[in-house]
Motif scaffolding. Structure first.
Motif, mmCIF file in Angstrom:
data_model
loop_
_atom_site.group_PDB
_atom_site.id
_atom_site.type_symbol
_atom_site.label_atom_id
_atom_site.label_comp_id
_atom_site.label_asym_id
_atom_site.label_seq_id
_atom_site.Cartn_x
_atom_site.Cartn_y
_atom_site.Cartn_z
ATOM 1 N N HIS A 304 0.838 -1.204 0.000
ATOM 2 C CA HIS A 304 0.000 0.000 0.000
ATOM 3 C C HIS A 304 0.872 1.252 0.000
ATOM 4 N N ASN A 305 1.980 1.215 0.713
ATOM 5 C CA ASN A 305 2.894 2.364 0.734
ATOM 6 C C ASN A 305 3.592 2.560 -0.607
ATOM 7 N N LEU A 306 3.981 1.482 -1.262
ATOM 8 C CA LEU A 306 4.610 1.593 -2.577
ATOM 9 C C LEU A 306 3.638 2.159 -3.599
ATOM 10 N N LEU A 307 2.407 1.724 -3.525
ATOM 11 C CA LEU A 307 1.374 2.245 -4.423
ATOM 12 C C LEU A 307 1.216 3.745 -4.217
ATOM 13 N N PHE A 308 1.128 4.161 -2.960
ATOM 14 C CA PHE A 308 0.942 5.582 -2.663
ATOM 15 C C PHE A 308 2.157 6.396 -3.113
ATOM 16 N N ALA A 309 3.354 5.910 -2.793
ATOM 17 C CA ALA A 309 4.566 6.642 -3.149
ATOM 18 C C ALA A 309 4.709 6.779 -4.662
ATOM 19 N N THR A 310 4.348 5.738 -5.392
ATOM 20 C CA THR A 310 4.477 5.769 -6.849
ATOM 21 C C THR A 310 3.367 6.575 -7.499
ATOM 22 N N CYS A 311 2.134 6.323 -7.101
ATOM 23 C CA CYS A 311 0.984 6.897 -7.800
ATOM 24 C C CYS A 311 0.607 8.290 -7.311
ATOM 25 N N PHE A 312 0.590 8.471 -6.004
ATOM 26 C CA PHE A 312 0.198 9.771 -5.460
ATOM 27 C C PHE A 312 1.380 10.731 -5.452
ATOM 28 N N ASN A 313 2.474 10.327 -4.814
ATOM 29 C CA ASN A 313 3.608 11.238 -4.661
ATOM 30 C C ASN A 313 4.338 11.489 -5.982
ATOM 31 N N THR A 314 4.851 10.430 -6.602
ATOM 32 C CA THR A 314 5.755 10.609 -7.747
ATOM 33 C C THR A 314 4.998 10.846 -9.049
ATOM 34 N N PHE A 315 4.061 9.958 -9.388
ATOM 35 C CA PHE A 315 3.275 10.163 -10.600
ATOM 36 C C PHE A 315 2.495 11.471 -10.504
ATOM 37 N N GLY A 316 1.933 11.749 -9.319
ATOM 38 C CA GLY A 316 1.197 12.997 -9.140
ATOM 39 C C GLY A 316 2.075 14.206 -9.377
ATOM 40 N N GLY A 317 3.328 14.145 -8.901
ATOM 41 C CA GLY A 317 4.247 15.247 -9.122
ATOM 42 C C GLY A 317 4.576 15.449 -10.588
ATOM 43 N N MET A 318 4.817 14.357 -11.312
ATOM 44 C CA MET A 318 5.108 14.454 -12.745
ATOM 45 C C MET A 318 3.885 14.960 -13.511
ATOM 46 N N LYS A 319 2.721 14.538 -13.099
ATOM 47 C CA LYS A 319 1.469 14.942 -13.755
ATOM 48 C C LYS A 319 1.262 16.454 -13.648
ATOM 49 N N ILE A 320 1.664 17.017 -12.515
ATOM 50 C CA ILE A 320 1.500 18.451 -12.304
ATOM 51 C C ILE A 320 2.681 19.233 -12.863
ATOM 52 N N PHE A 321 3.903 18.770 -12.565
ATOM 53 C CA PHE A 321 5.077 19.594 -12.834
ATOM 54 C C PHE A 321 5.484 19.620 -14.297
ATOM 55 N N PHE A 322 5.394 18.525 -15.006
ATOM 56 C CA PHE A 322 5.836 18.524 -16.401
ATOM 57 C C PHE A 322 5.025 19.491 -17.270
ATOM 58 N N PRO A 323 3.700 19.508 -17.202
ATOM 59 C CA PRO A 323 2.950 20.528 -17.959
ATOM 60 C C PRO A 323 3.304 21.950 -17.523
ATOM 61 N N ASN A 324 3.502 22.147 -16.213
ATOM 62 C CA ASN A 324 3.886 23.481 -15.755
ATOM 63 C C ASN A 324 5.235 23.901 -16.320
ATOM 64 N N MET A 325 6.174 22.959 -16.410
ATOM 65 C CA MET A 325 7.476 23.273 -16.993
ATOM 66 C C MET A 325 7.322 23.674 -18.465
ATOM 67 N N LEU A 326 6.512 22.935 -19.196
ATOM 68 C CA LEU A 326 6.265 23.307 -20.598
ATOM 69 C C LEU A 326 5.719 24.724 -20.687
ATOM 70 N N LYS A 327 4.789 25.046 -19.801
ATOM 71 C CA LYS A 327 4.174 26.379 -19.807
ATOM 72 C C LYS A 327 5.218 27.469 -19.611
ATOM 73 N N TRP A 328 6.069 27.317 -18.590
ATOM 74 C CA TRP A 328 7.037 28.371 -18.292
ATOM 75 C C TRP A 328 8.131 28.460 -19.351
ATOM 76 N N ILE A 329 8.593 27.324 -19.840
ATOM 77 C CA ILE A 329 9.626 27.352 -20.886
ATOM 78 C C ILE A 329 9.059 27.945 -22.171
ATOM 79 N N SER A 330 7.825 27.611 -22.494
ATOM 80 C CA SER A 330 7.188 28.172 -23.687
ATOM 81 C C SER A 330 7.096 29.692 -23.585
ATOM 82 N N ARG A 331 6.666 30.183 -22.434
ATOM 83 C CA ARG A 331 6.510 31.628 -22.252
ATOM 84 C C ARG A 331 7.848 32.362 -22.298
ATOM 85 N N ALA A 332 8.927 31.671 -21.955
ATOM 86 C CA ALA A 332 10.246 32.311 -21.940
ATOM 87 C C ALA A 332 10.743 32.642 -23.346
ATOM 88 N N GLY A 333 10.219 31.961 -24.369
ATOM 89 C CA GLY A 333 10.525 32.334 -25.741
ATOM 90 C C GLY A 333 11.569 31.498 -26.451
#
Length: 510
Positions: A304-333
């Motif tokens: 249960h802890n491995l599931l949470f660490a992988t799906c909530f913590n890590t996958f959740g972070g990539m799900k949020i942060f990667f699109p945000n990185m695209l947004k900021w890099i795109s705006r930088a020109g």
């Protein structure tokens, strides 16, 4: 992630970098960790914490309506800072009644007061991962997961040690599996752009990210199992049942209030979905379960802890942060795009045409861009803690007394955009963390529930995968500009960050 700047072999380097690295500056020079300053200034006045919680029941609801609808999150905090002329004040935090047992907090909204939340000698973290409420443990197999444990609890160290073991065991697979999964992602984007003229980044990123994590951590490819391609959608539903009370779905105010903020969503509605995820992780993580039994942790609990660490913590972070990185890099020109492409491709060529940890150490601009993304829009914006004893907390302007048992809340984007620490704090500055001056600012990058200059240990609450997340974020930028000179996107909103639609990808021309 900060990593070693000495000559290395790949296996040793990856283990050090992913689990507990010897830090180096963005420029590649060795760095010495600086502990946070805890000495109180004798020059600042002792002041009473301003603000109040309003009338019972009514006050929390009023603050909740302002936070989500009448003002919005950032304006909610800005208006109170202006009202009280203080970055430290009392307020209520959502969701409030009937989901939060106690919505009263002391808000810490500057870069000087915020770090007290990391000091586990002063602050308790028990059951505060999601804030003023805790989701039902029925959503996690009946167990209180590592994220909800305080370091003083006996199982905290053992469970965090197992996460370190997982990260170390996956070290050799991270780069090749990321390259493989994100090559598939870009192939899909190219195909959809050719056919439709645009492509949703979210959909392909979710699938690539989940497949990568499972292949790197557990040597298991979800599409080849009974889980198939359903992992990301099952995770999204399960996470929503945990975070729903503090999300905004864009629905009419009274619909959202009634559906997700009046009563907790019943866990039985996602029981079958969660079981499918659990079955996949149970069959894929036997080697970690074996290690857990040596520490006296049951196979079921660690799964249960491995599931949470992988799906909530890590996958959740990539799900949020990667699109945000695209947004900021795109705006930088385009100039930044060109500079990144030149730096990344040159470093790879000088390392025999292969992407290695050593090659990434020769990419100071790329590393700075990732840190700047984590600074300007951290993937986990809120942190909570409860005072273990009477405390004195210092902001830039005053010292405040906090009583034992009071809840502290930190809104990280205000701490990491503190104008008394960062120049032009609201701007995305790609080279902010380059050179010696940039290196000195890294201690104020706090996205991992701790300073970037410190390491996660079994005795603190800093994210166990801190260095892994920074590494894969660097890989994301590298893979993008290995392949493309530039890109264009459209950005919308989603409950968890930016909703990105890719409209153009310019293939590498040099």
């Amino acid at each position: 992630m900060a990593s070693v700047s000495l000559p290395f072999t790949s296996v040793h380097l990856q283990c050090q970098a992913i689990v507990r690295p010897v830090r180096a500056s963005v420029s590649g020079k060795p760095s010495v960790s600086e502990p946070p300053v805890t000495t109180l200034s004798e020059k600042l006045p002792l002041k009473k914490i301003p603000g109040n919680y309003g009338i019972p029941f009514v006050g929390p609801i009023k603050d909740r309506l302002d936070y989500f609808y009448n003002q919005g999150r950032d304006e909610f905090f800005k208006s109170k800072i202006q009202k009280y002329q203080s970055t430290v004040f009392r307020t209520n935090m959502p969701p409030g009644p009937f989901i939060s047992p106690d919505p009263k907090v002391i808000a810490l909204l500057d870069g000087k007061s915020f770090p007290v939340l990391f000091d586990v000698s002063k602050i308790e973290k028990k059951d505060l991962f999601t804030g003023t409420y805790m989701p039902s443990i029925d959503l996690t197999g009946g167990y209180r997961i590592l994220s909800y444990l305080d370091p003083s609890e006996p199982k905290h160290a053992k469970l965090k040690q197992l996460i370190f073991f997982l990260l170390k065991s996956s070290a050799k697979r991270v780069i090749p599996e990321f390259e493989a999964c994100y090559t598939e992602l870009y192939d899909t984007l190219d195909k959809e752009l050719a056919e439709k003229g645009k492509s949703s980044f979210q959909t392909v990123n979710d699938q690539a990210g989940f497949n990568f994590l499972c292949r790197a951590f557990f040597r298991s490819n979800p599409p080849d199992t009974k889980l198939g391609d359903d992992g990301p959608s099952l995770i999204s539903k399960w996470v929503f049942f945990q975070l729903g009370p503090v999300l905004s779905l864009g629905l009419p105010k009274y619909v959202e209030e009634l559906v997700i903020r009046t009563f907790p969503l019943p866990p039985f509605l996602v029981k079958k979905d969660y079981q499918r995820l659990y079955d996949f992780f149970y069959h894929s993580s036997g080697f970690v379960q074996d290690e857990a039994e040596k520490l006296g942790i049951s196979r079921e609990e660690v799964c249960h802890n491995l599931l949470f660490a992988t799906c909530f913590n890590t996958f959740g972070g990539m799900k949020i942060f990667f699109p945000n990185m695209l947004k900021w890099i795109s705006r930088a020109g385009v100039k930044l795009h060109t500079d990144l492409a030149q730096e990344i491709r040159s470093a790879i060529r000088s390392n025999g045409g292969k992407l290695t940890m050593a090659a990434m150490e020769q990419m100071p601009l790329m590393k700075s861009v990732v840190y700047e993304g984590l600074r300007i829009e951290p993937p986990v914006p809120s942190q909570y803690g409860r005072a273990k004893k009477d405390l004195l907390i210092e902001s830039h302007d005053a010292v405040y007394q906090v009583k034992a048992g009071e809840m502290l809340y930190g809104y990280q984007p205000f701490a990491t955009k503190d104008p008394k620490i960062f120049e032009n704090p609201e701007e995305f500055v790609p080279n902010r963390f380059m050179g010696d001056d940039g290196e000195r600012l890294l201690k104020h990058v706090l996205w991992s529930n701790g300073p970037e200059t410190e390491d996660p240990t079994t005795a603190n609450k800093q994210c166990a995968g801190k260095d892994f997340v920074v590494l894969v974020s660097r890989l994301f930028v590298v893979e993008l500009f290995r392949r493309y000179d530039s890109f264009e996107i459209e950005v919308g909103k989603s409950p968890l960050g930016a909703a990105v639609t890719v409209t153009s990808l310019k293939r590498a021309s040099f």
